[in-house]
Design an enzyme around this catalytic site. Structure first.
Site, PDB file in Angstrom:
ATOM      1  CB  SER A   9      -0.943  -0.053   1.206  1.00 28.95           C
ATOM      2  OG  SER A   9      -1.942   0.930   1.125  1.00 28.95           O
TER       3      SER A   9
ATOM      4  CG  HIS B 226      -4.125  -1.330  -2.572  1.00 31.93           C
ATOM      5  ND1 HIS B 226      -5.062  -1.594  -1.601  1.00 31.93           N
ATOM      6  CD2 HIS B 226      -3.301  -0.403  -2.016  1.00 31.93           C
ATOM      7  CE1 HIS B 226      -4.835  -0.865  -0.530  1.00 31.93           C
ATOM      8  NE2 HIS B 226      -3.761  -0.144  -0.749  1.00 31.93           N
TER       9      HIS B 226
END
Length: 337
Positions: free
Chosen positions: A87, A110
């Site tokens: 992330s 993501h």
């Protein structure tokens, strides 16, 4: 994943070479904020900075601020991904002039996500904010790897996990280091496609079994319930932490009650401005009571323990033992020099 008072980052500077270690969830807790880290980096006078990362991510905007602070620092930045860069932690890794990755480490990208409650306009504003964050993050990966932004956005939409070899093939890192032995301590249940973490767990602390969701959609219902509870109690900023810590609604209610108790303690001690810091730092009620007691007994100022009209009409158990404060202070004042 329960929170402790262990700091999520440490910054050391010795002989012109600094080391920044990011080894937990990125964000404002345990008494440390991303703003503090950014301010420290701005004033850091070092020729070389090594950034060691083992983090599942955290606050998107905090991570972007840390990335910018590193990217525009005049020092040579070496990033070492030692376990997990997922992330927003993987975005921070992109700030390195050189990015190294342990052979057994993982790298994940993501689309950013978040929680919001409110009317339609609130939801639209949040969606627009997430779109802008996605575009900024995709550009960051693209600049490092040389891949087209459209390709990066497709990988982000799929929540793509890379091994060290795959990350190097995509141009996201520069080199692969020998494997690092680390304990797998992160809860990755918020992600959709997290692979098993091939890191050695601590021998004396077995990994707990994940809680099984009995029916599809139950997890979403719990998340919505937690967000609703935090919003109704006036602490929307706690929702993300409660979800990340996998608290159930009853535990969230207790945490929110603790927040109210902390506010009452601070008000009784005539220090209401301290409540937000205590709550943000995840202090317990007992820790706050002890801290306020120390502040009161150390102060030379008069203690105003006058009850309000409402308090005079109700028999309540005092949150702070002001009599003990006076006894402590009188002992100090009457003891011979």
């Amino acid at each position: 994943m329960s929170r402790t008072n262990k700091p999520w980052y440490t910054l050391k500077n010795q002989s012109g070479a600094a080391e920044l270690m990011i080894y937990d969830v990125i964000g404002d807790w345990a008494g440390l904020s991303a703003r503090q880290l950014v301010d420290s980096l701005k004033t850091l006078d070092s020729h070389d900075i090594t950034v060691r990362i083992n983090s599942p991510g955290g606050s998107v905007f905090d991570g972007i601020a840390i990335y910018n602070a590193l990217r525009y620092h005049p020092a040579n930045i070496t990033v070492r991904i030692e376990g997990l860069a997922a992330s927003i932690a993987s975005v921070i890794a992109m700030a390195g002039d050189t990015v190294q990755m342990a052979e057994n480490a993982l790298f994940m990208i993501h689309n950013p996500f978040g929680w919001v409650s409110g009317e339609a306009d609130d939801l639209r504003r949040t969606a627009g904010m997430l779109d802008k964050a996605r575009d900024s993050i995709a550009m960051t990966y693209s600049e490092r790897s040389g891949l087209p932004v459209s390709d990066i956005e497709a990988l982000m939409a799929e929540e793509t996990w890379f091994t060290a070899a795959e990350a190097k093939e995509k141009g996201l890192i520069d080199s692969i280091d020998k494997p690092v032995k680390l304990a797998a301590s992160f809860d990755l249940s918020l992600f959709n496609h997290a692979p098993p973490i091939a890191m050695e767990p601590p021998a004396a602390k077995p990994v707990p079994k994940p809680v099984k969701v009995e029916q599809e959609g139950a997890g979403d219902a719990v998340v919505l319930s937690i967000v609703r509870l935090c919003n109704q109690a006036g602490y929307p900023e706690l929702a993300e932490r409660c979800i990340r810590d996998q608290l159930n609604p009853e535990q969230v209610r207790q945490k929110l009650q603790d927040c109210e108790n902390i506010k009452s303690l601070c008000a009784a001690a005539h220090a209401p401005d301290l409540a937000a810091d205590f709550i943000q730092s995840a202090n317990t009620v007992d820790e706050v009571r002890a801290s306020l007691f120390d502040k009161l007994t150390a102060s030379d100022a008069m203690v105003n323990n006058t009850l309000t009209p409402d308090q005079q009409q109700n028999t309540i158990k005092p949150l702070i033992d002001t009599a003990a404060v006076y006894r402590h202070r009188n002992q100090n004042q009457t003891s011979p020099a």
